[in-house]
Design an enzyme around this catalytic site. Structure first.
Site, PDB file in Angstrom:
ATOM      1  N   SER A  55      -7.075  13.296   3.795  1.00  0.00           N
ATOM      2  CA  SER A  55      -5.816  12.617   4.137  1.00  0.00           C
ATOM      3  C   SER A  55      -4.813  12.609   2.990  1.00  0.00           C
ATOM      4  O   SER A  55      -3.633  12.346   3.207  1.00  0.00           O
ATOM      5  CB  SER A  55      -6.093  11.174   4.573  1.00  0.00           C
ATOM      6  OG  SER A  55      -6.554  10.397   3.482  1.00  0.00           O
ATOM      7  N   LYS A  99      -4.842   5.884  -0.312  1.00  0.00           N
ATOM      8  CA  LYS A  99      -3.530   6.194   0.276  1.00  0.00           C
ATOM      9  C   LYS A  99      -2.436   5.913  -0.757  1.00  0.00           C
ATOM     10  O   LYS A  99      -2.661   5.278  -1.779  1.00  0.00           O
ATOM     11  CB  LYS A  99      -3.258   5.339   1.519  1.00  0.00           C
ATOM     12  CG  LYS A  99      -4.344   5.362   2.584  1.00  0.00           C
ATOM     13  CD  LYS A  99      -4.482   6.700   3.267  1.00  0.00           C
ATOM     14  CE  LYS A  99      -5.604   6.644   4.307  1.00  0.00           C
ATOM     15  NZ  LYS A  99      -5.924   7.972   4.837  1.00  0.00           N
TER      16      LYS A  99
END
Length: 199
Positions: A55, A99
């Site tokens: 991701s 993230k």
């Protein structure tokens, strides 16, 4: 006189032995303190983990070895574009997420046509070659962040479960484990990877 010389020499020898014992004791104590500090740093200040999934590619590829700085946010929260490590609450989510911070507490975040808006202004992205987002998710409508909430996105925008989706949502301060600080193989500072030079 001879007996006195013998006693004097013996006394000197005794003092030398005592000094040697003190030096050894001080050395052992200093070594123990250094080992203790190193243990505490490794146990409480820094932690090693692996990048889960892709991701954050190409900034962080899957299974990249990451060092987390757990002390980064003791005094103040993350800044925009920091790469953070957080853990969701609940037994079914006992693993780390990595993230990038996009929205800060109190801000309004919205994604329109693949562009991130912060307080109605388009975000000046600092990451190179970001793919255009196909899904806005929860951020289709303006999202107002609470005073302890952060909006996060993966750099691999179309292959990332992040704050756009209900299973992740906005990240609270208490969920944040620390700052993704270094990659170990290869060694690099994460905040300098894949960043535009003219930001």
């Amino acid at each position: 006189m001879a007996d006195y010389d013998f006693d004097l020499n013996d006394n000197r020898r005794s003092k030398k032995i005592k000094r040697a014992i003190v030096r050894i004791a001080v050395f052992l104590l200093e070594t123990a303190v250094v080992v203790l500090i190193a243990f505490l740093l490794v146990r409480f200040a820094f932690e090693r983990t692996l990048m889960p999934g892709d991701s954050m590619a190409p900034t962080l590829e899957a299974d990249t070895s990451i060092m987390i700085n757990r002390l980064s946010y003791l005094r103040k929260g993350p800044e925009r574009f920091d790469v953070i490590v957080f853990e969701q609450e609940g037994e079914e989510h006992r693993y780390y997420h990595v993230k990038r911070v996009i929205g800060l507490p109190g801000e309004t975040v919205q994604i329109v046509n693949g562009i991130v808006y912060i307080n109605d202004e388009p975000l000046n992205e600092i990451v190179k070659d970001l793919p255009k987002m196909h899904l806005s998710g929860l951020a289709t409508e303006p999202m107002v962040l609470d005073e302890d909430e952060y909006f996060v996105l993966g750099d691999n925008r179309n292959k990332s479960e992040d704050s756009r989706f209900a299973n992740i949502g906005n990240v609270t301060r208490k969920q944040i484990v620390g700052k993704a600080w270094l990659t170990l193989e290869p060694f690099n500072i994460i905040s300098q990877i894949n960043i535009k030079k003219d930001k």
